[in-house]
Design a protein around this motif. Structure first.
Motif, PDB file in Angstrom:
ATOM      1  N   MET A   1       0.821  -1.189   0.000  1.00  0.00           N
ATOM      2  CA  MET A   1       0.000   0.000   0.000  1.00  0.00           C
ATOM      3  C   MET A   1       0.876   1.267   0.000  1.00  0.00           C
ATOM      4  SD  MET A   1      -3.044   1.099   0.104  1.00  0.00           S
ATOM      5  CE  MET A   1      -3.972   2.517   0.551  1.00  0.00           C
ATOM      6  N   ILE A   2       1.902   1.264   0.826  1.00  0.00           N
ATOM      7  CA  ILE A   2       2.779   2.440   0.893  1.00  0.00           C
ATOM      8  C   ILE A   2       3.570   2.598  -0.398  1.00  0.00           C
ATOM      9  CG2 ILE A   2       4.761   3.422   2.106  1.00  0.00           C
ATOM     10  CD1 ILE A   2       3.627   2.221   4.664  1.00  0.00           C
ATOM     11  N   GLU A   3       3.976   1.493  -0.993  1.00  0.00           N
ATOM     12  CA  GLU A   3       4.695   1.556  -2.264  1.00  0.00           C
ATOM     13  C   GLU A   3       3.809   2.138  -3.366  1.00  0.00           C
ATOM     14  OE1 GLU A   3       7.850   0.965  -3.216  1.00  0.00           O
ATOM     15  OE2 GLU A   3       8.289   0.813  -1.083  1.00  0.00           O
ATOM     16  N   THR A   4       2.542   1.803  -3.343  1.00  0.00           N
ATOM     17  CA  THR A   4       1.611   2.342  -4.332  1.00  0.00           C
ATOM     18  C   THR A   4       1.484   3.852  -4.179  1.00  0.00           C
ATOM     19  OG1 THR A   4       0.372   0.282  -4.274  1.00  0.00           O
ATOM     20  CG2 THR A   4      -0.710   2.166  -5.254  1.00  0.00           C
ATOM     21  N   LEU A   5       1.405   4.319  -2.946  1.00  0.00           N
ATOM     22  CA  LEU A   5       1.325   5.762  -2.703  1.00  0.00           C
ATOM     23  C   LEU A   5       2.603   6.470  -3.139  1.00  0.00           C
ATOM     24  CD1 LEU A   5      -0.433   5.867   0.769  1.00  0.00           C
ATOM     25  CD2 LEU A   5      -1.406   6.404  -1.458  1.00  0.00           C
ATOM     26  N   LYS A   6       3.744   5.841  -2.879  1.00  0.00           N
ATOM     27  CA  LYS A   6       5.012   6.420  -3.308  1.00  0.00           C
ATOM     28  C   LYS A   6       5.077   6.516  -4.826  1.00  0.00           C
ATOM     29  CE  LYS A   6       7.885   4.976   0.572  1.00  0.00           C
ATOM     30  NZ  LYS A   6       9.004   4.109   0.976  1.00  0.00           N
TER      31      LYS A   6
END
Length: 50
Positions: free
Chosen positions: A1-6
């Motif tokens: 999820m955090i990688e997608t936001l990044k």
């Protein structure tokens, strides 16, 4: 999820598409509202928006 936001923020920065951020936020808020309202007493009021 955090990688997608990044990745999404990196896309906005590289392609100068800052105007897309409010649209994405509104879509996420509507999605969260629909998910939250499925199991609550607020559901009949939320579905009148759509």
């Amino acid at each position: 999820m955090i990688e997608t936001l990044k990745d999404l923020l990196r896309f906005f920065r590289q392609h100068k598409k800052w105007w897309l951020i409010p649209i994405v936020l509104i879509l996420v808020l509507f999605g969260a509202l629909v998910i939250y309202a499925q199991g609550s007493a607020v559901a009949p009021f939320v579905y009148t928006f759509f």
